[in-house]
Scaffold this motif. Structure first.
Motif, PDB file in Angstrom:
ATOM      1  N   LYS A 187       0.831  -1.208   0.000  1.00 35.89           N
ATOM      2  CA  LYS A 187       0.000   0.000   0.000  1.00 35.89           C
ATOM      3  C   LYS A 187       0.861   1.251   0.000  1.00 35.89           C
ATOM      4  N   LYS A 217      -4.717  -2.593  -4.753  1.00 34.58           N
ATOM      5  CA  LYS A 217      -5.910  -3.325  -4.362  1.00 34.58           C
ATOM      6  C   LYS A 217      -7.045  -2.349  -4.054  1.00 34.58           C
ATOM      7  N   GLN A 218      -8.284  -2.760  -4.318  1.00 37.22           N
ATOM      8  CA  GLN A 218      -9.504  -2.057  -3.913  1.00 37.22           C
ATOM      9  C   GLN A 218      -9.451  -0.577  -4.269  1.00 37.22           C
ATOM     10  N   ASN A 219      -9.595   0.298  -3.266  1.00 32.06           N
ATOM     11  CA  ASN A 219      -9.734   1.721  -3.578  1.00 32.06           C
ATOM     12  C   ASN A 219      -8.459   2.306  -4.182  1.00 32.06           C
ATOM     13  N   GLU A 274     -17.088  -2.596  -8.558  1.00 37.11           N
ATOM     14  CA  GLU A 274     -16.828  -4.006  -8.286  1.00 37.11           C
ATOM     15  C   GLU A 274     -16.554  -4.283  -6.814  1.00 37.11           C
ATOM     16  N   THR A 275     -16.126  -3.234  -6.079  1.00 32.14           N
ATOM     17  CA  THR A 275     -15.915  -3.413  -4.644  1.00 32.14           C
ATOM     18  C   THR A 275     -17.222  -3.260  -3.872  1.00 32.14           C
ATOM     19  N   VAL A 331     -18.927  -0.645  -3.083  1.00 29.17           N
ATOM     20  CA  VAL A 331     -18.836   0.387  -2.063  1.00 29.17           C
ATOM     21  C   VAL A 331     -20.157   1.132  -1.959  1.00 29.17           C
ATOM     22  N   THR A 334     -15.153   0.196   5.384  1.00 31.73           N
ATOM     23  CA  THR A 334     -14.245   0.476   4.274  1.00 31.73           C
ATOM     24  C   THR A 334     -14.381   1.880   3.702  1.00 31.73           C
ATOM     25  N   THR A 335     -15.578   2.365   3.528  1.00 30.59           N
ATOM     26  CA  THR A 335     -15.782   3.589   2.758  1.00 30.59           C
ATOM     27  C   THR A 335     -15.599   4.841   3.614  1.00 30.59           C
ATOM     28  N   GLU A 361     -13.219   8.680  -0.253  1.00 28.58           N
ATOM     29  CA  GLU A 361     -13.473   7.718  -1.319  1.00 28.58           C
ATOM     30  C   GLU A 361     -14.737   8.066  -2.088  1.00 28.58           C
TER      31      GLU A 361
END
Length: 339
Positions: free
Chosen positions: A68, A106-108, A143-144, A146, A157-158, A162
C-alpha cells in the motif's frame, strides 16, 4: 516471524539481520526521496517490496501494508511528474510509476491509480485513452460494491474521501466527453456524480437525524417541482435589470448552518456544486435550457454557502455558478420557453 504464505525460513539470527537490512533500505529510500532522486528511491522501494515478499510471504501483513505504501508513493511521484510534463522523460517516468502501482494496487487504491493515469493522459491531450482509464476506475469502485458513508461498524471500508474521489471520477469523464462533443454521455456522468454525493447525504441522515440534514433533503426533493418557480423567476427577470448581480440571491437557510459543513466538509460541498454546474452546462449543450437552469440554480443554492467573498476557489465556484445561471435565465426570458 509471521508467515503469510510461502516464504524463506530464517533462523533467529538470520531474521534479525534481514530486518536490519530492511530498515537500512527503508532509510535509504527516504534519503533518496528527500534529495529528489525519485527513480532511485522507487527502485529501492521495489526491492524492499520484493524482500518483504520473500521474507514474510505474499499474504503477510508486512508485505501487504508495504505494498500500500509503495502504491501511494508511486501515485505521489507520478503526480509530481505531471507538474513538469515539458519533457517526454517526465511523462515516461510517471507512466512507469503508475503502471507499476497498477500491478499491485488493491480495492480503492486501484481506482485512484487508474484515475491518475487518466489525468496523465488528459494532460498530454490523449483524451480517448484517458477516458478508457476513467471508465476502468468507475468499474473498479463498483466491483468493490462500495456504498457511500455506511456505518463503519457494518462495512468498515468507505470514507468521505473515497466517495468524493468516486464522484470526481465521473466529473473527469464528464469533462472529457464534453470536450469530445459527447454531451449526452457527459450529462450522464455529471448526474452520476450528483447521485453518489446525494446518496451519501441520505445515508448520513439515516445515522444522524439533524435539522440541517432534514432541510437539505427537502431542498434536494424540491428540484423536480420547479415549474411554478421557473415561471416566477422569468417574470421577475423581465421586471428587473438582469445585469444587477446583487439582486440575484437565492434564499436558503439550511446551507448556512455551521453543522452542515462540519458533516460534509468544504471539498464535498465544492464537488456537489461543481457536479450541478457541469450537469447544467451539458444540458445547455443539448438545448434543454429549462433543465440547465434548474441544475444551475441548485448549484447556486449549494455554492452560496461556500462563498466567503474572498478570492478563494469557493468564491470563484459560487460566482461562476451564479453568472451561468443568470445567463441561462436571460435565454429563457428571450425565448419565452414554456412547458
Amino acid at each position: 516471524m509471521k508467515n503469510g504464505g510461502t516464504c524463506k525460513q530464517y533462523t533467529t539470527k538470520e531474521g534479525e539481520e534481514a530486518m536490519k537490512a530492511l530498515i537500512t533500505m527503508d532509510d535509504t529510500c527516504k534519503k533518496l526521496q528527500s534529495q529528489g532522486y525519485d527513480q532511485e528511491a522507487m527502485d529501492c522501494m521495489q526491492l524492499g517490496l520484493l524482500k518483504r515478499h520473500n521474507i514474510f510471504g505474499p499474504n503477510s501483513s508486512e508485505f501487504l501494508s508495504y505494498s500500500k505504501l509503495v502504491v501511494t508513493e508511486c501515485n505521489n511521484l507520478a503526480m509530481k511528474k505531471i507538474s513538469f510534463l515539458g519533457s517526454n522523460k517526465n511523462f515516461d517516468e510517471a507512466v512507469e510509476f503508475l503502471h507499476f502501482a497498477l500491478k499491485i494496487a488493491k480495492q480503492n487504491q486501484l481506482a485512484v491509480t487508474l484515475r491518475n493515469i487518466a489525468q496523465l493522459y488528459t494532460h498530454k491531450g490523449e483524451y480517448v485513452k484517458a477516458l478508457k482509464y476513467l471508465e476502468r476506475a468507475v468499474l473498479a469502485v463498483e466491483e468493490t460494491q462500495v456504498e457511500p458513508l455506511l456505518d463503519h461498524q457494518q462495512r468498515g471500508t468507505t470514507t468521505k474521501k473515497e466517495v468524493i474521489d468516486h464522484a470526481k471520477t465521473h466529473l473527469n469523464a464528464c469533462a472529457i466527453l464534453s470536450r469530445l462533443g459527447k454531451h449526452s454521455e457527459a450529462l450522464a456522468h455529471a448526474n452520476n456524480s450528483i447521485g453518489i454525493l446525494e446518496q451519501a447525504i441520505k445515508n448520513t441522515k439515516q445515522k444522524s437525524s439533524t435539522k440541517h440534514l432534514d432541510a437539505y433533503e427537502s431542498l434536494l426533493s424540491s428540484k423536480t417541482t420547479h415549474k411554478e418557480q421557473l415561471e416566477q423567476d422569468i417574470q421577475q427577470e423581465e421586471r428587473k435589470d438582469i445585469s444587477n448581480d446583487g439582486d440575484f440571491l437565492i434564499k436558503t437557510t439550511c446551507l448556512h448552518e455551521q453543522n452542515y459543513i462540519q458533516n460534509f466538509g468544504i471539498e464535498f460541498i465544492e464537488v456537489l456544486a461543481i457536479s450541478y454546474y457541469n450537469a447544467g452546462v451539458e444540458a445547455e449543450h443539448l438545448g434543454n435550457l429549462k433543465n440547465s437552469y434548474h441544475l444551475m440554480k441548485q448549484g447556486v443554492e449549494i455554492a452560496q454557502f461556500l462563498d466567503d467573498g474572498s478570492n478563494s476557489s469557493q468564491h470563484i465556484i459560487a460566482t461562476s455558478l451564479k453568472e451561468s445561471c443568470q445567463a441561462i435565465m436571460k435565454n429563457l426570458v428571450y425565448h419565452q420557453i414554456e412547458e
